[in-house]
Design a protein around this motif. Sequence first.
Motif, PDB file in Angstrom:
ATOM      1  N   GLN A 143      38.566 -68.927  31.796  1.00  0.00           N
ATOM      2  CA  GLN A 143      38.536 -68.793  30.328  1.00  0.00           C
ATOM      3  C   GLN A 143      39.784 -68.043  29.845  1.00  0.00           C
ATOM      4  N   ASP A 146      42.996 -70.135  29.997  1.00  0.00           N
ATOM      5  CA  ASP A 146      43.092 -71.018  28.819  1.00  0.00           C
ATOM      6  C   ASP A 146      43.745 -70.269  27.653  1.00  0.00           C
ATOM      7  N   LEU A 147      43.340 -69.020  27.463  1.00  0.00           N
ATOM      8  CA  LEU A 147      43.901 -68.232  26.356  1.00  0.00           C
ATOM      9  C   LEU A 147      45.366 -67.886  26.612  1.00  0.00           C
ATOM     10  N   TYR A 148      45.676 -67.568  27.871  1.00  0.00           N
ATOM     11  CA  TYR A 148      47.059 -67.216  28.198  1.00  0.00           C
ATOM     12  C   TYR A 148      48.000 -68.375  27.860  1.00  0.00           C
ATOM     13  N   ARG A 149      47.555 -69.595  28.147  1.00  0.00           N
ATOM     14  CA  ARG A 149      48.382 -70.773  27.835  1.00  0.00           C
ATOM     15  C   ARG A 149      48.762 -70.787  26.364  1.00  0.00           C
ATOM     16  N   GLN A 150      47.826 -70.334  25.528  1.00  0.00           N
ATOM     17  CA  GLN A 150      48.049 -70.342  24.087  1.00  0.00           C
ATOM     18  C   GLN A 150      48.899 -69.163  23.627  1.00  0.00           C
ATOM     19  N   PHE A 151      48.627 -67.965  24.154  1.00  0.00           N
ATOM     20  CA  PHE A 151      49.215 -66.757  23.567  1.00  0.00           C
ATOM     21  C   PHE A 151      50.334 -66.118  24.381  1.00  0.00           C
ATOM     22  N   ARG A 152      50.375 -66.376  25.673  1.00  0.00           N
ATOM     23  CA  ARG A 152      51.456 -65.855  26.532  1.00  0.00           C
ATOM     24  C   ARG A 152      51.632 -64.347  26.443  1.00  0.00           C
ATOM     25  N   LYS A 178      39.954 -64.367  15.876  1.00  0.00           N
ATOM     26  CA  LYS A 178      39.017 -65.485  15.748  1.00  0.00           C
ATOM     27  C   LYS A 178      37.871 -65.306  16.728  1.00  0.00           C
ATOM     28  N   TYR A 245      39.459 -60.212  24.927  1.00  0.00           N
ATOM     29  CA  TYR A 245      38.638 -61.421  24.829  1.00  0.00           C
ATOM     30  C   TYR A 245      37.208 -61.122  25.271  1.00  0.00           C
TER      31      TYR A 245
END
Length: 274
Positions: A143, A146-152, A178, A245
């Motif tokens: 999980q 997935d977030l790292y891909r978005q926010f780096r 969010k 998160y």
Amino acid sequence: MLRKCLFPVAGYGTRFLPATKSMPKEMLPVVNKPLVQYGVEEAIDAGLKQIGFVTGRGKRAIADHFDTSYELEHQISGTPKEKYLTSIRRVLDVGTFSSTRQREMRGLGHAILTGETLVGNEAFGVILSDDLCFNPDRGVMAQMVDLYRQFRCSIVAIEEVPENETDKYGVIAGDIIKDDLYTVTDMVEKPSPDKAPSNLAIIGRYILTPDIFDILRDMPPGKNNEVQITDALLVQAKRGCVMAYKFKGKRFDCGSVPGFVDATNYYYENVYEE
Ligand code: G1P
């Protein structure tokens, strides 16, 4: 992209003495699988296949667990008992395993800095196997990937805890962006309830960007005279961005006897297959 996961496993496991006198606490089994193997499976399922252990004295059983046992293979290959090796064989087929020694116990931040030699200059995961996380659909580390891909940026997993338990955890304050995601504005290691900025506690799952190492190198000891990852993450949060998160799933605090017993009962009822 993210390939590596560090497992700080040098701790003494005092709360489980005498069981942990000559056996690493990470090898305590929840039903039939050592705690650390659950963590390693979670990392591998998240695509983090290069596993690095930051170990200490008396922890050789961990390195041996993640290696082939020729005697055992020889004894039970081709017999009905072979099925008992399925899960560890899968881990060994997919993962690679390295370790380095933390020679002095100077805190989690120091353990992570010790792991720099295994990580190099790339973002990586950290799993504290004392925190056993269960989600049959998608593991907590997956999980977070997935977030790292978005926010780096660095990400910590958090959970709401009872207000009188903030002194067991790193605690964050943040702006909600969010659903279950916050940008961290403050972070305190093990605050007493009256000093805690919230009841959002960090649990043992992190994704860290490699600038954390330089921050840790300069970090003076904090709470309990130990170098705290929480303090280093606050520096990152102030310079740029750290996300927190609220993970989906169930967590057991296997660093405590009651949490360990809860996990054992839950896994026996809901997860274990003979
Ligand atoms: C460590 C961290 C703490 C975090 C906790 C999660 O503490 O220092 O910030 O909340 O892990 O399990 P420890 O449990 O090692 O004392």
